[in-house]
Design a protein around this motif. Structure first.
Motif, mmCIF file in Angstrom:
data_model
loop_
_atom_site.group_PDB
_atom_site.id
_atom_site.type_symbol
_atom_site.label_atom_id
_atom_site.label_comp_id
_atom_site.label_asym_id
_atom_site.label_seq_id
_atom_site.Cartn_x
_atom_site.Cartn_y
_atom_site.Cartn_z
ATOM 1 N N GLU A 56 44.098 116.405 3.593
ATOM 2 C CA GLU A 56 44.214 115.142 2.863
ATOM 3 C C GLU A 56 45.665 114.668 2.807
ATOM 4 N N ILE A 57 46.562 115.589 2.511
ATOM 5 C CA ILE A 57 47.982 115.233 2.407
ATOM 6 C C ILE A 57 48.527 114.822 3.775
ATOM 7 N N SER A 58 48.160 115.548 4.807
ATOM 8 C CA SER A 58 48.642 115.253 6.153
ATOM 9 C C SER A 58 48.213 113.861 6.615
ATOM 10 N N ASP A 59 46.986 113.452 6.214
ATOM 11 C CA ASP A 59 46.449 112.169 6.655
ATOM 12 C C ASP A 59 46.785 111.010 5.704
ATOM 13 N N ALA A 60 47.431 111.298 4.583
ATOM 14 C CA ALA A 60 47.687 110.267 3.576
ATOM 15 C C ALA A 60 48.583 109.160 4.126
ATOM 16 N N GLU A 61 48.231 107.924 3.806
ATOM 17 C CA GLU A 61 49.033 106.774 4.238
ATOM 18 C C GLU A 61 49.979 106.343 3.119
ATOM 19 N N CYS A 62 50.631 107.304 2.515
ATOM 20 C CA CYS A 62 51.604 107.047 1.452
ATOM 21 C C CYS A 62 52.600 108.201 1.458
ATOM 22 N N ILE A 63 53.622 108.083 0.664
ATOM 23 C CA ILE A 63 54.572 109.179 0.500
ATOM 24 C C ILE A 63 53.903 110.272 -0.332
ATOM 25 N N THR A 64 54.024 111.520 0.084
ATOM 26 C CA THR A 64 53.405 112.632 -0.642
ATOM 27 C C THR A 64 54.477 113.593 -1.151
ATOM 28 N N ILE A 65 54.302 114.005 -2.415
ATOM 29 C CA ILE A 65 55.168 115.005 -3.047
ATOM 30 C C ILE A 65 54.265 116.148 -3.491
ATOM 31 N N VAL A 66 54.593 117.380 -3.079
ATOM 32 C CA VAL A 66 53.741 118.531 -3.357
ATOM 33 C C VAL A 66 54.569 119.622 -4.023
ATOM 34 N N GLY A 67 54.073 120.134 -5.157
ATOM 35 C CA GLY A 67 54.727 121.240 -5.840
ATOM 36 C C GLY A 67 53.705 122.248 -6.316
ATOM 37 N N GLY A 68 54.188 123.295 -6.997
ATOM 38 C CA GLY A 68 53.302 124.335 -7.500
ATOM 39 C C GLY A 68 53.613 125.682 -6.879
ATOM 40 N N PRO A 69 52.831 126.719 -7.234
ATOM 41 C CA PRO A 69 53.122 128.073 -6.741
ATOM 42 C C PRO A 69 53.078 128.196 -5.222
ATOM 43 N N HIS A 70 52.055 127.616 -4.588
ATOM 44 C CA HIS A 70 51.967 127.766 -3.133
ATOM 45 C C HIS A 70 53.096 127.031 -2.400
ATOM 46 N N PRO A 71 53.369 125.769 -2.720
ATOM 47 C CA PRO A 71 54.490 125.098 -2.048
ATOM 48 C C PRO A 71 55.833 125.787 -2.286
ATOM 49 N N THR A 72 56.037 126.349 -3.478
ATOM 50 C CA THR A 72 57.270 127.089 -3.726
ATOM 51 C C THR A 72 57.376 128.289 -2.802
ATOM 52 N N ALA A 73 56.257 128.992 -2.641
ATOM 53 C CA ALA A 73 56.263 130.199 -1.814
ATOM 54 C C ALA A 73 56.355 129.872 -0.334
ATOM 55 N N CYS A 74 55.723 128.790 0.084
ATOM 56 C CA CYS A 74 55.576 128.493 1.514
ATOM 57 C C CYS A 74 56.112 127.101 1.847
ATOM 58 N N TRP A 75 57.282 126.780 1.319
ATOM 59 C CA TRP A 75 57.791 125.425 1.476
ATOM 60 C C TRP A 75 58.019 125.044 2.935
ATOM 61 N N GLU A 76 58.394 126.008 3.762
ATOM 62 C CA GLU A 76 58.621 125.687 5.166
ATOM 63 C C GLU A 76 57.329 125.259 5.855
ATOM 64 N N GLU A 77 56.232 125.884 5.464
ATOM 65 C CA GLU A 77 54.926 125.520 6.008
ATOM 66 C C GLU A 77 54.453 124.179 5.430
ATOM 67 N N VAL A 78 54.595 124.012 4.114
ATOM 68 C CA VAL A 78 54.063 122.825 3.449
ATOM 69 C C VAL A 78 54.797 121.560 3.873
ATOM 70 N N ARG A 79 56.093 121.653 4.137
ATOM 71 C CA ARG A 79 56.833 120.445 4.520
ATOM 72 C C ARG A 79 56.446 119.932 5.906
ATOM 73 N N GLN A 80 55.657 120.717 6.634
ATOM 74 C CA GLN A 80 55.163 120.231 7.916
ATOM 75 C C GLN A 80 54.103 119.155 7.743
ATOM 76 N N TYR A 81 53.409 119.143 6.575
ATOM 77 C CA TYR A 81 52.376 118.122 6.370
ATOM 78 C C TYR A 81 52.620 117.247 5.140
ATOM 79 N N ALA A 82 53.567 117.619 4.279
ATOM 80 C CA ALA A 82 53.920 116.788 3.132
ATOM 81 C C ALA A 82 55.293 116.173 3.358
#
Length: 379
Positions: A56-82
């Motif tokens: 959902e985040i990868s396909d979003a047609e808006c700016i996306t901001i993602v936080g929480g335990p998983h993004p903190t732990a895996c920020w390098e992975e999450v920034r590929q789609y957020a």
């Protein structure tokens, strides 16, 4: 510019806290059921992230901001789609700063943010009393403490919020909870309120209780569980005297001292039974957490946990059981470890306990641990 918050049932407290923090910067978060322009914010844990929200985040047609335990732990992975990832516990400071940066057109990231091109690691923690726990949006619980001095091998808390406990001031807690008749708290260890987490300050706990006169206090029950070595005649006397709950929820995790030592739990199996006996002596029902399928446990040690569970259930206690799920975020059990299978005879014993109403949780589907409401533990 419209700022949206993606509605996720298990992130209600995050929505309440971050909405209140954003209001201090004249930013309003609008709750939405799907990403909308201009900005949509998400709070994700390591179970709800894949695959639905990732896509959902990868396909979003808006700016996306993602936080929480998983993004903190895996920020390098999450920034590929957020578009932006908030790292660490400092969302109350970081998210408004990031939104203001985007609105201004600046390219200078605030501390604790990663984008696809750059990252500025967090250099701060949150002084809880600098931010209200909620405002217009109510989460239902009041966060009173963050951080944990213990380094349990499976837990993200000390890696996300640090090993130094920090607490919201009593007068701020009292002021915030005036809107509630029933007051419930979020904290890594309720009985450690006001302390360093190791050397209890029960005088601070009693001061907190006294400040909440006229309200029904629920303390030491979900989501303000305690550690077994913190349970004593003195601490339970406070709960008996000031609180409405007749259950106390604490973590055992294993009935094996070897497994507890490998987990770095900082207590023994004997401490668990001492806490259990103390609860019974005070007429309080113990609810005791266990994890089965831990990578350190042998077959005999898995059965030893069940033996302790059965002893607790025979005396009127309830066990809350989950299958081990390795979590990222610097946890020692994150890299290269996997859950052991649950033995067939252990499955049968847990099934019998569940049928008799003595066991809750999920030792089959890990997602239930995060998605199922804990209504049975709230009173």
């Amino acid at each position: 510019m419209k700022i949206n918050w993606r509605s996720i049932p298990w992130a209600k407290n995050s929505f309440a806290a971050l909405s209140a923090a954003c209001e201090l910067s004249d930013i309003t978060l609008h709750e939405v059921s799907s990403p909308e322009n201009d900005i949509t914010c998400y709070s994700l844990n390591s179970v709800n992230e894949p695959p639905h929200f990732r896509d959902e985040i990868s396909d979003a047609e808006c700016i996306t901001i993602v936080g929480g335990p998983h993004p903190t732990a895996c920020w390098e992975e999450v920034r590929q789609y957020a578009d932006y990832v908030v790292i660490g516990e400092g969302g109350e400071y970081t998210m408004p700063a990031l939104i203001n940066m985007i609105a201004s057109g600046s390219q200078i990231l605030p501390a604790g943010v990663a984008s696809k091109e750059q990252v500025v690691m967090p250099n701060h923690s949150v002084l809880l009393s600098s931010y209200p726990p909620f405002s217009v949006v109510k989460g239902g619980y009041t966060e009173i403490s963050r951080g944990c001095p213990f380094g349990c091998g499976y837990c993200q808390t000390p890696r996300l919020c640090g090993r130094h406990m920090h607490h919201r001031r009593i007068d701020d807690i009292e002021r915030a909870t005036r809107v509630f008749r029933d007051v419930r708290f979020v904290t890594p260890n309720a009985l450690a309120y006001g302390s360093d987490g190791i050397h209890l300050r029960l005088d601070k706990v009693e001061q907190l209780f006294k400040s909440l006169t006229g309200r029904r206090i629920f303390f030491g029950t979900f989501p303000s569980e305690v550690r077994p070595e913190c349970i004593s005649d003195a601490s339970l006397h406070l709960i008996e005297s000031y609180c409405a709950n007749r259950k106390v929820h604490f973590g055992a995790q294993s009935g094996s001292n070897h497994v507890l030592q490998m987990l770095r739990r900082g207590h023994t199996a004997e401490d668990v039974m001492t806490a259990y006996d103390c609860c019974r002596d005070h007429g309080l029902t113990p609810i005791v957490d266990y994890i089965v399928g831990l990578p350190y446990e042998s077959d005999d040690e898995q059965r030893l946990s069940v033996t302790q569970m059965k002893e607790i259930s025979r005396g009127g206690g309830i066990v809350h059981v989950h299958h081990f799920t390795p979590l990222p975020g610097g946890t020692p059990l994150a890299g290269g470890t996997s859950a052991r299978s649950i033995l067939p005879d252990v499955q049968r014993e847990l099934g019998r306990l569940a049928q008799s109403g003595k066991a809750t949780g999920s030792w089959i589907d890990a997602e239930v641990r995060f998605f199922k409401e804990h209504e049975d533990q709230l009173s």
